[in-house]
Design a protein around this motif. Sequence first.
Motif, PDB file in Angstrom:
ATOM      1  N   TYR A 129       0.841  -1.689   0.730  1.00  0.00           N
ATOM      2  CA  TYR A 129       0.225  -0.001   0.256  1.00  0.00           C
ATOM      3  C   TYR A 129       1.063   1.778  -0.354  1.00  0.00           C
ATOM      4  O   TYR A 129       1.534   1.191   0.491  1.00  0.00           O
ATOM      5  CB  TYR A 129      -1.070   0.479   1.201  1.00  0.00           C
ATOM      6  CG  TYR A 129      -0.263   0.043   3.196  1.00  0.00           C
ATOM      7  CD1 TYR A 129      -0.203   1.082   3.412  1.00  0.00           C
ATOM      8  CD2 TYR A 129      -0.015  -1.732   2.973  1.00  0.00           C
ATOM      9  CE1 TYR A 129       0.434   0.914   4.446  1.00  0.00           C
ATOM     10  CE2 TYR A 129       0.268  -1.466   4.644  1.00  0.00           C
ATOM     11  CZ  TYR A 129       0.917   0.170   5.341  1.00  0.00           C
ATOM     12  OH  TYR A 129       1.424   0.000   6.346  1.00  0.00           O
ATOM     13  N   ILE A 130       0.297   2.332  -0.749  1.00  0.00           N
ATOM     14  CA  ILE A 130       1.197   3.254  -0.664  1.00  0.00           C
ATOM     15  C   ILE A 130      -0.386   3.851  -0.105  1.00  0.00           C
ATOM     16  O   ILE A 130      -0.899   4.512  -0.835  1.00  0.00           O
ATOM     17  CB  ILE A 130       1.709   3.875  -2.486  1.00  0.00           C
ATOM     18  CG1 ILE A 130       2.432   3.120  -2.341  1.00  0.00           C
ATOM     19  CG2 ILE A 130       2.618   5.451  -2.454  1.00  0.00           C
ATOM     20  CD1 ILE A 130       2.358   2.885  -4.132  1.00  0.00           C
ATOM     21  N   LYS A 131       0.307   5.181   0.728  1.00  0.00           N
ATOM     22  CA  LYS A 131      -0.714   6.376   1.295  1.00  0.00           C
ATOM     23  C   LYS A 131      -0.143   8.059   0.366  1.00  0.00           C
ATOM     24  O   LYS A 131       1.536   8.295   0.675  1.00  0.00           O
ATOM     25  CB  LYS A 131      -1.035   6.334   2.755  1.00  0.00           C
ATOM     26  CG  LYS A 131      -0.974   5.775   2.847  1.00  0.00           C
ATOM     27  CD  LYS A 131      -1.224   5.209   5.102  1.00  0.00           C
ATOM     28  CE  LYS A 131      -1.544   5.165   5.664  1.00  0.00           C
ATOM     29  NZ  LYS A 131      -1.672   4.495   6.714  1.00  0.00           N
ATOM     30  N   ASP A 132      -0.629   8.919  -0.396  1.00  0.00           N
ATOM     31  CA  ASP A 132       0.377  10.163  -0.358  1.00  0.00           C
ATOM     32  C   ASP A 132      -0.599  11.313   0.564  1.00  0.00           C
ATOM     33  O   ASP A 132      -1.846  10.827   1.498  1.00  0.00           O
ATOM     34  CB  ASP A 132      -0.612  10.544  -2.169  1.00  0.00           C
ATOM     35  CG  ASP A 132      -1.619  10.604  -2.077  1.00  0.00           C
ATOM     36  OD1 ASP A 132      -2.422  11.111  -1.087  1.00  0.00           O
ATOM     37  OD2 ASP A 132      -1.895  10.552  -3.237  1.00  0.00           O
ATOM     38  N   GLN A 133       0.030  12.310   0.440  1.00  0.00           N
ATOM     39  CA  GLN A 133       0.066  13.441   1.071  1.00  0.00           C
ATOM     40  C   GLN A 133      -1.685  14.034   1.486  1.00  0.00           C
ATOM     41  O   GLN A 133      -2.033  15.178   1.795  1.00  0.00           O
ATOM     42  CB  GLN A 133       0.749  14.515   0.883  1.00  0.00           C
ATOM     43  CG  GLN A 133       1.814  14.138   2.169  1.00  0.00           C
ATOM     44  CD  GLN A 133       3.345  14.562   2.234  1.00  0.00           C
ATOM     45  OE1 GLN A 133       3.232  16.023   1.508  1.00  0.00           O
ATOM     46  NE2 GLN A 133       4.744  14.193   2.596  1.00  0.00           N
ATOM     47  N   ASN A 134      -2.160  13.777  -0.142  1.00  0.00           N
ATOM     48  CA  ASN A 134      -3.420  14.549  -0.033  1.00  0.00           C
ATOM     49  C   ASN A 134      -5.011  13.275  -0.047  1.00  0.00           C
ATOM     50  O   ASN A 134      -5.925  13.210   0.216  1.00  0.00           O
ATOM     51  CB  ASN A 134      -3.993  14.387  -1.802  1.00  0.00           C
ATOM     52  CG  ASN A 134      -5.334  14.349  -2.453  1.00  0.00           C
ATOM     53  OD1 ASN A 134      -5.357  16.026  -1.363  1.00  0.00           O
ATOM     54  ND2 ASN A 134      -5.420  14.885  -3.526  1.00  0.00           N
ATOM     55  N   GLY A 135      -4.323  11.837   1.004  1.00  0.00           N
ATOM     56  CA  GLY A 135      -5.290  11.206   1.839  1.00  0.00           C
ATOM     57  C   GLY A 135      -5.632  10.080   1.199  1.00  0.00           C
ATOM     58  O   GLY A 135      -6.040   8.825   1.391  1.00  0.00           O
ATOM     59  N   SER A 136      -5.273  10.032  -0.650  1.00  0.00           N
ATOM     60  CA  SER A 136      -5.399   8.801  -1.295  1.00  0.00           C
ATOM     61  C   SER A 136      -4.283   7.303  -0.450  1.00  0.00           C
ATOM     62  O   SER A 136      -3.432   7.875  -0.476  1.00  0.00           O
ATOM     63  CB  SER A 136      -5.304   9.311  -2.317  1.00  0.00           C
ATOM     64  OG  SER A 136      -5.790   9.795  -3.132  1.00  0.00           O
ATOM     65  N   LEU A 137      -5.007   6.257  -1.003  1.00  0.00           N
ATOM     66  CA  LEU A 137      -4.641   5.322  -0.800  1.00  0.00           C
ATOM     67  C   LEU A 137      -4.526   4.367  -1.970  1.00  0.00           C
ATOM     68  O   LEU A 137      -6.031   4.020  -2.280  1.00  0.00           O
ATOM     69  CB  LEU A 137      -5.385   4.311   1.066  1.00  0.00           C
ATOM     70  CG  LEU A 137      -5.038   3.033   1.012  1.00  0.00           C
ATOM     71  CD1 LEU A 137      -3.450   2.639   1.281  1.00  0.00           C
ATOM     72  CD2 LEU A 137      -5.538   2.604   2.310  1.00  0.00           C
ATOM     73  N   MET A 138      -3.715   3.459  -2.103  1.00  0.00           N
ATOM     74  CA  MET A 138      -4.181   2.665  -3.391  1.00  0.00           C
ATOM     75  C   MET A 138      -2.909   2.057  -2.504  1.00  0.00           C
ATOM     76  O   MET A 138      -1.886   0.956  -2.117  1.00  0.00           O
ATOM     77  CB  MET A 138      -2.675   2.977  -4.681  1.00  0.00           C
ATOM     78  CG  MET A 138      -2.057   2.399  -5.981  1.00  0.00           C
ATOM     79  SD  MET A 138      -2.145   0.660  -5.750  1.00  0.00           S
ATOM     80  CE  MET A 138      -0.484   1.373  -4.756  1.00  0.00           C
TER      81      MET A 138
END
Length: 155
Positions: A129-138
């Motif tokens: 999993y990868i979380k970005d600083q915009n709150g999206s989670l892949m």
Amino acid sequence: MKNRFVPLNKNVYWLPLFIGIGLGAVFSCSQEEDMEPRPASFSELEIGSGDNRTLTIGQDFHLNVQVLAENLIESVGVRIEQQADKLYDAPWNFEIQWEEFEGLKNTTVHKHFMIPAAAVEGEYLFTLYIKDQNGSLMEESYLVQVRAAENPSSD
């Protein structure tokens, strides 16, 4: 000389204004949708040495992945979970997360970590999993084998 100006209906003057406002609203909305950032993605994933997708209990495990993010990365992590429809000798799950990639946009995540001695053999769900600083989670999941060192892969 007579004035040949024919007065128009007052509503005709407002028509171009309303058409302009309507078109502006339509195009501004579609531009906002186009500009909405997409979640992070990845490529060149390698789970285990040579992408063998085998985790050996008590040994070093290799992970390599190219991360692509439109927004800055917050964290990258891995979850290894038992599957509900499988039988295991004991409960065991594992998770590791790395914040060292925080603030990066695109990067190669090359990690080695130990598979704990408490791990239990079997087929597991390995989730990157990868979380970005915009709150999206892949996140994407793959099947992997957890094996004891004395039980080499039957492949």
